[in-house]
Design an enzyme around this catalytic site. Structure first.
Site, PDB file in Angstrom:
ATOM      1  N   CYS A 137       2.606 -39.594  -5.319  1.00  0.00           N
ATOM      2  CA  CYS A 137       1.942 -40.152  -6.636  1.00  0.00           C
ATOM      3  C   CYS A 137       1.285 -41.527  -6.532  1.00  0.00           C
ATOM      4  CB  CYS A 137       2.797 -39.703  -7.597  1.00  0.00           C
ATOM      5  SG  CYS A 137       1.992 -40.035  -9.171  1.00  0.00           S
ATOM      6  N   CYS A 140       1.629 -43.325  -9.943  1.00  0.00           N
ATOM      7  CA  CYS A 140       3.004 -43.620 -10.521  1.00  0.00           C
ATOM      8  C   CYS A 140       3.372 -44.992  -9.447  1.00  0.00           C
ATOM      9  CB  CYS A 140       3.927 -42.401 -10.280  1.00  0.00           C
ATOM     10  SG  CYS A 140       3.512 -40.664 -10.629  1.00  0.00           S
ATOM     11  N   ASP A 141       3.127 -44.946  -8.353  1.00  0.00           N
ATOM     12  CA  ASP A 141       3.876 -45.960  -7.584  1.00  0.00           C
ATOM     13  C   ASP A 141       2.874 -46.800  -6.990  1.00  0.00           C
ATOM     14  OD1 ASP A 141       6.204 -44.602  -8.148  1.00  0.00           O
ATOM     15  OD2 ASP A 141       5.791 -43.001  -6.545  1.00  0.00           O
TER      16      ASP A 141
END
Ligand code: NAP
Length: 322
Positions: A137, A140-141
């Site tokens: 993701c 997200c990261d």
């Protein structure tokens, strides 16, 4: 076990675009509806950095915003959204029962919109370094990789689009793809080729991931020449990133032997009916030729309309494919 007394007209499993669209249509048709979602509303789109090909999608707006609006729209039509992970399905009979940890839901019709999850590369070290350099993701990261050189595995739309998104943070993003040409749409490829922070390593596979605690080294092999390379972390943290976008795996393990599947995908007719009476499927979980937000939403609308029709047709409870 918290047994909910209500018997819903429609239980929808999965709160991605297919499930939420089904809930909008079923709620608006005055059916009592519950959407059971295991993680967060929006499913995969909630993690997409942009959804620019959905009609009305706004440039610069990420998928999470779209997901929140879809969920609000569902609730405005009376649909409930609850968070639970359904583990047991009893789908035969007039009243279907679904059990999640500590909760039991009963309904007359069920729409399965469980979608799919990111496929794994299946290489040594992948599991060990997930969350420690390996990610599925970008939104997200991505911010964890400011100013460092990172890598993306895959050559489809997701890999190339998310590689572009990652250039916001990373110093350089190298896309590792196993063939000599990308699968991504030409328009997406053209944008990526013009991005100075993106490089491509074609004809190359990831063989192994190494590190002490954090992902430090990615070992690759050129599938044509056999040349093996070690790609080391360059930043101060000693961690590099590998974002894996190598397709999706349908979330259907729980339906093996219960619903007709092909290569793991649920088979439906064009009205989204499965082989079980009163059970419908919509979105990425279904065998189909184009998996996009727009086709998931369309499936959801059709599934809800079919469920409504089915609930109101005492005489026509035919089962497709039976
Ligand atoms: P995809 O189109 O299935 O592409 C998967 C990529 O991963 C392919 O390039 C494939 O290589 C590679 N791959 C698969 N298994 C691998 C392995 N074990 N090791 C190394 N590489 C591997 O998946 P996706 O990009 O996630 O897209 C899924 C769907 O969503 C598609 O229908 C796509 O069009 C859609 N999508 C659309 C958009 C958009 O329109 N903006 C954005 C994202 C996703 P090969 O090419 O050699 O098979």
């Amino acid at each position: 076990m918290d047994k909910i007394n209500k018997i819903y007209d429609v239980i929808i499993v999965g709160g991605g675009p297919a499930g939420l669209s089904a809930a909008i249509y079923a709620g608006r048709a005055n059916l009592s509806v519950v959407v059971i979602e295991k993680e967060g509303e929006g499913g995969q789109i909630a993690t997409a950095s942009s959804v620019e090909n959905y009609p009305g999608g706004l440039a610069g707006e990420d998928g999470a915003v779209l997901a929140t609006r879809m969920a609000e729209q569902c609730r405005s039509f009376g649909a409930e959204i609850v968070y639970a992970n359904v583990k047991e399905y009893e789908l035969e009979g007039d009243i279907k029962t679904l059990r999640a940890y500590g909760k039991e839901f009963r309904g007359r019709a069920v729409i399965i919109a469980t979608g799919s999850a990111p496929a794994r590369l299946g290489v040594v070290g992948e599991e060990e370094f997930t969350g420690r350099g390996v990610s599925y993701c970008a939104t997200c990261d991505g911010p964890f990789f400011k100013g460092v050189e990172i890598f993306v595995a895959g050559g489809g739309d997701s890999a190339v689009e998310e590689a572009m998104y990652l250039t916001r943070f990373a110093k350089k993003v190298t896309v590792i793809h196993r063939r000599d040409s990308l699968r991504a749409a030409k328009s997406i490829q053209d944008k990526a080729m013009a991005n100075e922070k993106i490089e491509f390593m074609l004809d190359t596979v990831v063989k192994e991931l190494k590190g002490s605690g954090l992902l430090g080294t990615i070992i690759t092999e050129n599938v044509k020449t056999g040349e093996v390379k070690e790609l080391h972390a360059t930043g101060e943290t000693g961690m590099t990133g590998l974002f894996v976008f190598v397709g999706m795996k349908p979330s259907t393990d729980m339906f093996e032997g219960i619903i007709k599947l092909e290569n793991g995908y649920i088979l439906t007719d064009e009205d989204m009916r499965t082989n079980l009476s009163g059970v419908f499927a919509a979105g990425d979980v279904r065998k189909k030729s184009l998996r996009q937000v727009i086709t998931a939403a369309a499936d959801g609308a059709i599934a809800a309309a079919s469920a409504d029709k089915w609930l109101n047709e005492d005489t026509d409870k035919r089962v497709w494919g039976a």
